[in-house]
Design a protein around this motif. Structure first.
Motif, mmCIF file in Angstrom:
data_model
loop_
_atom_site.group_PDB
_atom_site.id
_atom_site.type_symbol
_atom_site.label_atom_id
_atom_site.label_comp_id
_atom_site.label_asym_id
_atom_site.label_seq_id
_atom_site.Cartn_x
_atom_site.Cartn_y
_atom_site.Cartn_z
ATOM 1 N N ASP A 168 0.769 -0.949 0.138
ATOM 2 C CA ASP A 168 -0.056 -0.008 0.080
ATOM 3 C C ASP A 168 0.758 1.304 0.070
ATOM 4 O O ASP A 168 0.866 2.135 0.983
ATOM 5 N N ILE A 169 1.592 1.484 -1.120
ATOM 6 C CA ILE A 169 2.551 2.674 -1.203
ATOM 7 C C ILE A 169 2.009 3.669 -2.076
ATOM 8 O O ILE A 169 2.371 4.877 -2.259
ATOM 9 N N ILE A 194 4.626 2.825 5.733
ATOM 10 C CA ILE A 194 4.488 1.266 5.801
ATOM 11 C C ILE A 194 5.085 0.661 7.167
ATOM 12 O O ILE A 194 4.537 -0.125 7.628
ATOM 13 N N TYR A 195 6.208 1.208 7.330
ATOM 14 C CA TYR A 195 6.833 0.665 8.885
ATOM 15 C C TYR A 195 5.788 1.254 9.959
ATOM 16 O O TYR A 195 5.964 0.182 11.055
ATOM 17 N N SER A 196 5.257 2.364 9.836
ATOM 18 C CA SER A 196 4.314 2.702 10.997
ATOM 19 C C SER A 196 3.198 1.652 11.057
ATOM 20 O O SER A 196 2.758 1.290 12.257
ATOM 21 N N LYS A 197 2.655 1.300 10.126
ATOM 22 C CA LYS A 197 1.378 0.203 9.909
ATOM 23 C C LYS A 197 2.111 -1.030 10.483
ATOM 24 O O LYS A 197 1.204 -1.656 11.304
ATOM 25 N N ASN A 231 -2.271 -8.308 4.107
ATOM 26 C CA ASN A 231 -3.539 -8.256 3.503
ATOM 27 C C ASN A 231 -3.516 -6.437 3.664
ATOM 28 O O ASN A 231 -4.197 -5.711 2.822
ATOM 29 N N ILE A 232 -3.434 -6.104 4.817
ATOM 30 C CA ILE A 232 -3.520 -4.694 5.052
ATOM 31 C C ILE A 232 -2.830 -3.787 4.317
ATOM 32 O O ILE A 232 -3.222 -2.633 3.854
ATOM 33 N N PHE A 256 8.506 9.591 1.916
ATOM 34 C CA PHE A 256 7.289 9.581 2.610
ATOM 35 C C PHE A 256 6.565 8.345 2.741
ATOM 36 O O PHE A 256 6.025 7.949 3.763
ATOM 37 N N ALA A 257 6.678 7.456 1.630
ATOM 38 C CA ALA A 257 5.854 6.152 1.576
ATOM 39 C C ALA A 257 6.372 5.111 2.566
ATOM 40 O O ALA A 257 5.663 4.698 3.145
#
Length: 348
Positions: free
Chosen positions: A2-3, A324-327, A252-253, A319-320
């Protein structure tokens, strides 16, 4: 992955659209770099999904096709599907060979049978598509799963490449104006790794490394052989259904906004890229973005556009990637040790 949901991609996309339109307009008058009418093409993994679609679409363009997979029943159906689409039914020929490409030393006998069927003439194009993905957390999954994936996703293609290149580039092999084509099928995950694919990504990344090296190595042979690598994303196929049975929730997220393409769409986009003469072939906009993000020393399709876009995407990833790492970290904080929820996906 999800980027593309980040606001920065809206700005990036506007700039990319202009470039892509320019490229598309320029390519409209370009010569077909991989004509297949009257040629013999061997396709592995041809019994379902992208491989089955590729076999049919090559038949539509006039190729004689040899389909390879493990299941004779599926191959019979896929061959009938391709044969029904033949551009020149009177002259095109179709054949299937059952083989497990994950097994050592499979390629020599397979190619011998294919060449004998082809009246002793060398094959013109070999497209390695066979592969599979069983997503899981690499640390928690048995190491045997990664070995199994390497055997199929890397060694299955590497052995075919080694065997056919020794035939095409032998000292006594003819030197002809029109090149042979060897096509690998990797994955966008070889360009942008994602949690949950640790069992799968190494094999596809290894294919990319092999292909990048072979492009250089084949320069020293008098025979003309073109190497290509196709980087599909998510394909709505039976393979995806099997993949989803073991895919971790966090995967999946992160993939929830990724495009899902039909096998026909992926095969069509891949063949279009091959006809343009591209080395690295992506089949959707996201694939282009990910390819630009990790060019390194890989050959360029366009030295100017690819180089410029690699600079643009490198800035966008500032920014991307943190998102991702935060999620991932938020998911870990909420769910604890992976062993607590891995059992829910039925992999133990």
């Amino acid at each position: 992955m999800d980027i593309v949901s980040q606001p920065v991609w809206i700005v990036v996309s506007a700039g990319l659209a202009v470039l892509l339109i320019t490229v598309a307009m320029g390519s409209a008058w370009s010569k077909n770099q991989m004509p297949v009418e009257g040629k013999t093409v061997l396709v592995t993994g041809a019994s379902e999904g992208m491989g089955r679609s590729a076999a049919r679409q090559l038949a539509e363009k006039g190729a004689s096709v040899i389909l390879v997979s493990r299941s004779a029943n599926k191959l019979e159906e896929a061959m009938a599907h391709a044969k029904a689409a033949a551009r020149n039914p009177q002259t095109q020929r179709f054949h299937y060979i059952t083989a497990d490409v994950s097994k050592p030393d499979y390629a020599s006998s397979l190619l011998a049978e294919a060449i004998a069927w082809n009246d002793g003439k060398p094959l013109d194009i070999v497209w390695c598509i066979a592969g599979k993905s069983t997503p899981d957390f690499w640390v928690e999954a048995p190491l045997s799963i990664t070995r199994e994936h390497m055997d199929l996703n890397f060694w299955g293609s590497a052995e075919m490449a080694h065997t056919v290149l020794r035939l095409w580039c032998a000292p006594n092999a003819p030197v002809v104006p029109e090149p042979k084509h060897l096509i690998f099928t990797s994955s966008v995950l070889a360009l942008f790794p994602l949690i949950g694919y640790g069992t799968y990504t190494p094999g596809k990344a290894a294919l990319r490394g092999l292909a990048d090296t072979l492009v250089q190595e084949l320069e020293i042979y008098p025979q003309k052989v073109k190497i290509h690598v196709v980087y599909p994303g998510t394909i709505s196929s039976p393979g995806l259904e099997r993949e989803n049975k073991s895919k971790p929730e966090i995967t999946n997220i992160l993939e929830e906004t990724d495009p899902i393409q039909t096998p026909d769409a992926v095969a069509a986009a891949a063949i279009k890229g091959l006809e343009k003469g591209h080395y690295a072939i992506t089949v959707a906009f996201l694939g282009d973005v990910l390819r630009w993000s990790t060019l390194g020393a890989s050959p360029r399709n366009s030295w100017v556009i690819d180089t410029i876009m690699s600079w643009v995407i490198s800035l966008a990833l500032i920014f991307a990637l943190p998102d991702i790492y935060s999620k991932i970290r938020k998911y870990a904080k909420k769910n604890g040790h992976p062993i607590n929820y891995r059992k829910k996906i039925g992999t133990e």
